[in-house]
Design an enzyme around this catalytic site. Structure first.
Site, mmCIF file in Angstrom:
data_model
loop_
_atom_site.group_PDB
_atom_site.id
_atom_site.type_symbol
_atom_site.label_atom_id
_atom_site.label_comp_id
_atom_site.label_asym_id
_atom_site.label_seq_id
_atom_site.Cartn_x
_atom_site.Cartn_y
_atom_site.Cartn_z
ATOM 1 N N ASN A 180 0.871 -1.176 0.000
ATOM 2 C CA ASN A 180 0.000 0.000 0.000
ATOM 3 C C ASN A 180 0.905 1.221 0.000
ATOM 4 O O ASN A 180 1.518 1.532 1.019
ATOM 5 C CB ASN A 180 -0.902 -0.038 1.245
ATOM 6 N N TRP A 181 0.985 1.867 -1.136
ATOM 7 C CA TRP A 181 1.887 3.021 -1.263
ATOM 8 C C TRP A 181 1.343 4.261 -0.556
ATOM 9 O O TRP A 181 2.043 5.249 -0.415
ATOM 10 C CB TRP A 181 2.138 3.334 -2.738
ATOM 11 N N LYS A 182 0.068 4.234 -0.160
ATOM 12 C CA LYS A 182 -0.581 5.407 0.456
ATOM 13 C C LYS A 182 -0.371 6.630 -0.450
ATOM 14 O O LYS A 182 -0.366 6.462 -1.670
ATOM 15 C CB LYS A 182 -0.069 5.597 1.884
ATOM 16 N N HIS B 34 -9.767 1.187 5.151
ATOM 17 C CA HIS B 34 -8.442 1.329 5.769
ATOM 18 C C HIS B 34 -8.548 2.269 6.977
ATOM 19 O O HIS B 34 -9.309 3.236 6.953
ATOM 20 C CB HIS B 34 -7.435 1.877 4.751
ATOM 21 N N GLU C 251 -6.771 4.588 8.033
ATOM 22 C CA GLU C 251 -6.523 6.012 7.770
ATOM 23 C C GLU C 251 -7.743 6.682 7.139
ATOM 24 O O GLU C 251 -7.992 7.864 7.355
ATOM 25 C CB GLU C 251 -5.259 6.166 6.895
ATOM 26 N N GLU D 231 -5.384 -5.022 10.475
ATOM 27 C CA GLU D 231 -4.354 -4.006 10.673
ATOM 28 C C GLU D 231 -4.597 -3.310 12.005
ATOM 29 O O GLU D 231 -5.393 -2.354 12.074
ATOM 30 C CB GLU D 231 -4.398 -2.977 9.542
ATOM 31 N N GLY E 256 2.592 2.104 10.828
ATOM 32 C CA GLY E 256 3.550 3.198 10.689
ATOM 33 C C GLY E 256 4.259 3.556 11.983
ATOM 34 O O GLY E 256 4.903 4.592 12.070
ATOM 35 N N SER F 290 3.492 -2.319 10.201
ATOM 36 C CA SER F 290 4.954 -2.366 10.369
ATOM 37 C C SER F 290 5.577 -3.691 9.938
ATOM 38 O O SER F 290 6.544 -4.146 10.543
ATOM 39 C CB SER F 290 5.335 -2.017 11.817
ATOM 40 N N GLY G 47 2.813 -1.347 4.220
ATOM 41 C CA GLY G 47 2.826 0.092 3.929
ATOM 42 C C GLY G 47 4.226 0.556 3.561
ATOM 43 O O GLY G 47 4.706 0.328 2.452
ATOM 44 N N GLY G 48 4.901 1.178 4.520
ATOM 45 C CA GLY G 48 6.205 1.809 4.279
ATOM 46 C C GLY G 48 7.196 0.947 3.511
ATOM 47 O O GLY G 48 7.842 1.426 2.564
HETATM 48 P P1 13P Z 1 2.998 0.246 7.631
HETATM 49 O O1 13P Z 1 3.488 -1.058 7.028
HETATM 50 O O2 13P Z 1 3.751 1.437 7.139
HETATM 51 O O3 13P Z 1 2.905 0.155 9.117
HETATM 52 O O4 13P Z 1 1.486 0.446 7.103
HETATM 53 C C1 13P Z 1 0.585 -0.588 7.197
HETATM 54 C C2 13P Z 1 -0.626 -0.237 6.423
HETATM 55 O O5 13P Z 1 -1.387 0.640 6.798
HETATM 56 C C3 13P Z 1 -0.872 -0.967 5.160
HETATM 57 O O6 13P Z 1 -2.146 -0.709 4.679
#
Ligand code: 13P
Length: 256
Positions: free
Chosen positions: A12-14, A99, A101, A172, A178, A218, A239-240
């Site tokens: 997930n590149w956000k 999600h 966020e 999640e 994050g 993470s 994510g990251g």
């Molecule tokens: P991180 O891997 O950066 O913690 O993010 C997880 C996430 O929200 C994937 O959708």
């Protein structure tokens, strides 16, 4: 019985990278992952809307391409929204819904996520429904009922499909996103087992056997192997680390 669910790793590149940067990243990422794979592993990237058409050519036949949201409406006067049909026409295979966020910053509810799942499935797209508890809910010991409510509300609509390529769930925990804090493999597997039990009780044995449950929060190249070893953990939502070529490739390659 042995678990027949094919593992799935999604990035997930956000809201990161400009379109051209994203294309270059995908252009390097796709062959790095493909070169290391000794057997086919399903994997994909959820990217910003502006990147979809550009990335469709890079990922076609090699990786799944996804969006990070879609509208609850099929079409019409909804300024700023993007419909599931538009996503399908842009080369998408899947989209994330619910999600944390989007729940936190845009007030998305589980009921809306359920409508989005239906819209995506109407277009033949796979829906990845994200659930998870906050730190406060984890600390109060309340997390099981929070997740059960998210499942109940998000998966209540008539006509929703629960096949392996139609619906994926992602656990999640908000406190692990994050933050560098990861759920332990035992904590992740416990919640995944709880989700699978909920599916069995509420949606029957086919759904419980077929729906894949990904862990997100993470995930990195060092912890992926342990997290993915849980009986009920069918993959990861990253994510990251999905923006780092070597790290993400290693996570995909850590699937056994
Ligand atoms: P991180 O891997 O950066 O913690 O993010 C997880 C996430 O929200 C994937 O959708």
């Amino acid at each position: 019985m042995m678990n027949q669910r094919p593992p799935l790793i999604l990035g997930n590149w956000k809201m990161n990278t400009l379109p051209e940067e994203g294309r270059l990243l995908a252009r390097q990422l796709v062959p790095t992952v493909m070169d290391g794979l000794h057997r086919p592993v399903e994997w994909g990237l959820a990217v910003p809307m502006t990147h979809l058409a550009l990335l469709a050519t890079e990922t076609k036949g090699k990786a799944l391409l996804g969006a990070q949201d879609c509208s609850v409406h099929p079409h019409g006067a909804y300024t700023g929204e993007v419909s599931a049909a538009m996503l399908a026409a842009s080369g998408c295979d899947f989209a994330l819904v619910g999600h944390s966020e989007r729940r936190q910053y845009h007030g998305e509810t589980s009921l809306q996520a359920g409508q989005k799942i239906l819209r995506l499935q109407e277009q033949g797209l796979m829906a990845v429904y994200c659930v998870g508890e906050s730190l406060e809910q984890r600390q109060s010991g309340n997390y099981a009922s929070v997740i059960q409510n998210q499942l109940q509300e998000g998966l209540m609509l008539e006509g929703l499909s629960l096949g392996v390529s139609e619906l994926v769930l992602a656990y999640e925990p908000v406190w692990a996103i994050g933050t560098g804090l990861t759920a332990s493999p035992e904590q992740a597997n416990e919640v995944h087992a709880l989700i699978r039990h909920w599916l069995l009780q509420n949606r029957g044995s086919n759904a419980a056997e077929q729906v894949r449950i990904l862990y997100g929060g993470s995930v990195n190249a060092s912890n992926a192997g342990d997290l993915l070893s849980g009986e009920h953990v069918d993959g990861a939502l990253v994510g990251g680390a999905s923006l780092q070529i070597r790290a993400f490739a290693d996570i995909v390659l850590s699937v056994r």
